[in-house]
Design a protein around this motif. Structure first.
Motif, PDB file in Angstrom:
ATOM      1  N   ARG A  19      -9.545   1.790  -1.116  1.00  0.00           N
ATOM      2  CA  ARG A  19     -10.886   1.206  -1.050  1.00  0.00           C
ATOM      3  C   ARG A  19     -10.785  -0.178  -0.436  1.00  0.00           C
ATOM      4  O   ARG A  19      -9.729  -0.807  -0.491  1.00  0.00           O
ATOM      5  N   VAL A  20     -11.887  -0.658   0.111  1.00  0.00           N
ATOM      6  CA  VAL A  20     -11.963  -2.047   0.568  1.00  0.00           C
ATOM      7  C   VAL A  20     -13.158  -2.709  -0.114  1.00  0.00           C
ATOM      8  O   VAL A  20     -14.181  -2.073  -0.365  1.00  0.00           O
ATOM      9  N   VAL A  21     -12.983  -3.993  -0.423  1.00  0.00           N
ATOM     10  CA  VAL A  21     -14.012  -4.759  -1.127  1.00  0.00           C
ATOM     11  C   VAL A  21     -14.706  -5.680  -0.133  1.00  0.00           C
ATOM     12  O   VAL A  21     -14.059  -6.483   0.537  1.00  0.00           O
ATOM     13  N   ILE A  22     -16.031  -5.564  -0.045  1.00  0.00           N
ATOM     14  CA  ILE A  22     -16.802  -6.305   0.951  1.00  0.00           C
ATOM     15  C   ILE A  22     -17.862  -7.159   0.264  1.00  0.00           C
ATOM     16  O   ILE A  22     -18.638  -6.656  -0.542  1.00  0.00           O
TER      17      ILE A  22
ATOM     18  N   ILE B 260       0.832  -1.206   0.000  1.00  0.00           N
ATOM     19  CA  ILE B 260       0.000   0.000   0.000  1.00  0.00           C
ATOM     20  C   ILE B 260       0.864   1.253   0.000  1.00  0.00           C
ATOM     21  O   ILE B 260       0.597   2.224  -0.721  1.00  0.00           O
ATOM     22  N   ARG B 261       1.931   1.233   0.793  1.00  0.00           N
ATOM     23  CA  ARG B 261       2.774   2.420   0.938  1.00  0.00           C
ATOM     24  C   ARG B 261       3.787   2.582  -0.184  1.00  0.00           C
ATOM     25  O   ARG B 261       4.267   3.688  -0.431  1.00  0.00           O
ATOM     26  N   ALA B 262       4.127   1.472  -0.866  1.00  0.00           N
ATOM     27  CA  ALA B 262       5.166   1.538  -1.890  1.00  0.00           C
ATOM     28  C   ALA B 262       4.625   1.601  -3.310  1.00  0.00           C
ATOM     29  O   ALA B 262       5.363   1.966  -4.232  1.00  0.00           O
ATOM     30  N   ALA B 263       3.351   1.275  -3.501  1.00  0.00           N
ATOM     31  CA  ALA B 263       2.822   1.114  -4.861  1.00  0.00           C
ATOM     32  C   ALA B 263       2.887   2.393  -5.688  1.00  0.00           C
ATOM     33  O   ALA B 263       3.146   2.355  -6.887  1.00  0.00           O
ATOM     34  N   GLY B 264       2.613   3.522  -5.051  1.00  0.00           N
ATOM     35  CA  GLY B 264       2.596   4.773  -5.793  1.00  0.00           C
ATOM     36  C   GLY B 264       1.258   5.083  -6.435  1.00  0.00           C
ATOM     37  O   GLY B 264       1.084   6.129  -7.066  1.00  0.00           O
ATOM     38  N   ILE B 265       0.296   4.183  -6.305  1.00  0.00           N
ATOM     39  CA  ILE B 265      -1.071   4.394  -6.774  1.00  0.00           C
ATOM     40  C   ILE B 265      -2.021   3.860  -5.709  1.00  0.00           C
ATOM     41  O   ILE B 265      -1.629   3.043  -4.872  1.00  0.00           O
ATOM     42  N   PRO B 266      -3.291   4.311  -5.700  1.00  0.00           N
ATOM     43  CA  PRO B 266      -4.243   3.813  -4.701  1.00  0.00           C
ATOM     44  C   PRO B 266      -4.471   2.312  -4.829  1.00  0.00           C
ATOM     45  O   PRO B 266      -4.487   1.764  -5.938  1.00  0.00           O
ATOM     46  N   VAL B 267      -4.662   1.659  -3.685  1.00  0.00           N
ATOM     47  CA  VAL B 267      -4.854   0.217  -3.649  1.00  0.00           C
ATOM     48  C   VAL B 267      -6.274  -0.113  -3.205  1.00  0.00           C
ATOM     49  O   VAL B 267      -6.748   0.367  -2.169  1.00  0.00           O
ATOM     50  N   GLN B 268      -6.953  -0.917  -4.012  1.00  0.00           N
ATOM     51  CA  GLN B 268      -8.269  -1.453  -3.662  1.00  0.00           C
ATOM     52  C   GLN B 268      -8.028  -2.825  -3.040  1.00  0.00           C
ATOM     53  O   GLN B 268      -7.574  -3.742  -3.709  1.00  0.00           O
ATOM     54  N   LEU B 269      -8.324  -2.949  -1.733  1.00  0.00           N
ATOM     55  CA  LEU B 269      -7.942  -4.139  -0.975  1.00  0.00           C
ATOM     56  C   LEU B 269      -9.136  -5.065  -0.776  1.00  0.00           C
ATOM     57  O   LEU B 269     -10.212  -4.640  -0.353  1.00  0.00           O
ATOM     58  N   ALA B 270      -8.923  -6.355  -1.052  1.00  0.00           N
ATOM     59  CA  ALA B 270      -9.980  -7.357  -0.905  1.00  0.00           C
ATOM     60  C   ALA B 270      -9.477  -8.516  -0.064  1.00  0.00           C
ATOM     61  O   ALA B 270      -8.288  -8.820  -0.038  1.00  0.00           O
ATOM     62  N   GLY B 271     -10.422  -9.156   0.642  1.00  0.00           N
ATOM     63  CA  GLY B 271     -10.088 -10.357   1.399  1.00  0.00           C
ATOM     64  C   GLY B 271     -10.333 -10.256   2.882  1.00  0.00           C
ATOM     65  O   GLY B 271      -9.613  -9.565   3.588  1.00  0.00           O
ATOM     66  N   GLY B 272     -11.378 -10.929   3.365  1.00  0.00           N
ATOM     67  CA  GLY B 272     -11.576 -11.092   4.801  1.00  0.00           C
ATOM     68  C   GLY B 272     -12.163  -9.920   5.550  1.00  0.00           C
ATOM     69  O   GLY B 272     -11.963  -9.816   6.767  1.00  0.00           O
ATOM     70  N   PHE B 273     -12.918  -9.068   4.880  1.00  0.00           N
ATOM     71  CA  PHE B 273     -13.535  -7.939   5.596  1.00  0.00           C
ATOM     72  C   PHE B 273     -14.863  -8.385   6.200  1.00  0.00           C
ATOM     73  O   PHE B 273     -15.919  -8.295   5.577  1.00  0.00           O
ATOM     74  N   ARG B 274     -14.792  -8.873   7.442  1.00  0.00           N
ATOM     75  CA  ARG B 274     -15.970  -9.450   8.098  1.00  0.00           C
ATOM     76  C   ARG B 274     -16.417  -8.644   9.316  1.00  0.00           C
ATOM     77  O   ARG B 274     -17.278  -9.099  10.060  1.00  0.00           O
ATOM     78  N   SER B 275     -15.822  -7.468   9.541  1.00  0.00           N
ATOM     79  CA  SER B 275     -16.210  -6.659  10.702  1.00  0.00           C
ATOM     80  C   SER B 275     -15.937  -5.189  10.437  1.00  0.00           C
ATOM     81  O   SER B 275     -15.118  -4.834   9.573  1.00  0.00           O
TER      82      SER B 275
ATOM     83  N   ILE C 193     -15.916   2.152  -0.238  1.00  0.00           N
ATOM     84  CA  ILE C 193     -16.486   0.817  -0.048  1.00  0.00           C
ATOM     85  C   ILE C 193     -16.959   0.259  -1.389  1.00  0.00           C
ATOM     86  O   ILE C 193     -17.775   0.877  -2.076  1.00  0.00           O
ATOM     87  N   VAL C 194     -16.415  -0.904  -1.746  1.00  0.00           N
ATOM     88  CA  VAL C 194     -16.801  -1.594  -2.980  1.00  0.00           C
ATOM     89  C   VAL C 194     -17.581  -2.859  -2.602  1.00  0.00           C
ATOM     90  O   VAL C 194     -17.126  -3.646  -1.772  1.00  0.00           O
ATOM     91  N   LEU C 195     -18.737  -3.038  -3.203  1.00  0.00           N
ATOM     92  CA  LEU C 195     -19.561  -4.219  -2.948  1.00  0.00           C
ATOM     93  C   LEU C 195     -19.148  -5.335  -3.900  1.00  0.00           C
ATOM     94  O   LEU C 195     -19.106  -5.140  -5.116  1.00  0.00           O
ATOM     95  N   ALA C 196     -18.818  -6.508  -3.352  1.00  0.00           N
ATOM     96  CA  ALA C 196     -18.458  -7.664  -4.176  1.00  0.00           C
ATOM     97  C   ALA C 196     -19.691  -8.520  -4.437  1.00  0.00           C
ATOM     98  O   ALA C 196     -20.376  -8.935  -3.500  1.00  0.00           O
TER      99      ALA C 196
END
Length: 247
Positions: A98-101, A69-84, A123-126
């Motif tokens: 962004r986070v994918v839920i 996230i800190r090294a990419a240089g572009i925004p990161v859309q993160l997915a996986g295990g967002f249960r709370s 917030i991105v809806l999966a």
């Protein structure tokens, strides 16, 4: 159309999974941090990072995900295990663009609607579909609610996007999957990100003209080199409109 070049992590390594099967990873021997930097250097404006270990309840990739996230240089859309709520808030604080839920949105839609209002455009809806059914828990369980009804239940929610995956794409080919995604996109009032349908550069050209589809996830095709990212990014750009010349 925005392309989201994607890194999928398992055990600190870049992998691809067949139909989400965690026990059958295809391993790519590349540095995930360097690969993220390559995405930015190629001209990508976003990337997606999927943590398969987090999906299984294991947080062993946390330090690596933060580094990406800190090294990419572009925004990161993160997915996986967002249960709370706590996990969503934690990763947004860590810098995820962004986070994918998915599963949480089925289990507690009111919470996800609240999070979307509190974190606008993050917030991105999966919506994961197999054989016409909505799938949750890492594609392992089907739901009674239809994909169409699920999408409609979030029609008034200020989501950043809806990411639609046709899981059958691995066995049925791209044409059928684009049909599934375009049908669902037609009912969406929120921008749609298509997932799992780009296998070659021609698929980028097809998706660009599907109404309602504003983005696409590009993963395995980059790693097995059936798609060149720079070429795909150029292909995804809108065609210049012809203008009349005035004498």
């Amino acid at each position: 159309m925005i392309l989201y070049p994607t890194i999928e992590l398992q055990g600190g390594r870049c992998v691809s999974l067949y139909r989400g099967r965690l026990d059958e990873p295809q391993i790519w021997h590349v540095d995930p941090v360097e690969k993220a930097r390559e995405f930015a250097q190629a001209g990508a404006s976003w990337m997606q990072l999927t943590d398969f270990d987090a999906l299984a309840g294991n947080d062993r990739n946390r330090a690596l995900v933060i580094e990406i996230i800190r090294a990419a240089g572009i925004p990161v859309q993160l997915a996986g295990g967002f249960r709370s709520r706590e996990r969503v808030e934690d990763w947004i604080e860590q810098g995820a663009g962004r986070v994918v839920i998915g599963t949480l949105a089925v289990q507690d839609p009111a919470l996800v609607q609240e999070l979307a209002k509190y974190y606008p455009d993050q917030i991105v809806l999966a919506v994961d579909v197999m054989d016409g059914k909505l799938m949750v828990e890492g594609w392992t369980q089907s739901c009674a609610i239809t994909p169409e009804a699920f999408i409609e239940s979030f029609a008034q929610t200020p989501l950043a996007a809806i990411k639609i995956t046709d899981i059958n794409t691995d066995i049925e080919g791209t044409e059928a999957s684009i049909g599934v995604i375009s049908g669902l996109a037609a009912a969406c009032r929120t921008p749609v990100i298509a997932s799992g349908v780009i296998h070659g550069i021609d698929d980028v050209a097809r998706l660009k003209y599907v109404p309602g589809v504003s983005g696409a996830v590009l993963g395995r095709a980059l790693f097995n080199r059936t798609v060149d990212l720079e070429t795909a990014l150029k292909m995804a750009q809108p065609e210049p409109e012809e203008t009349a010349e005035f004498l």
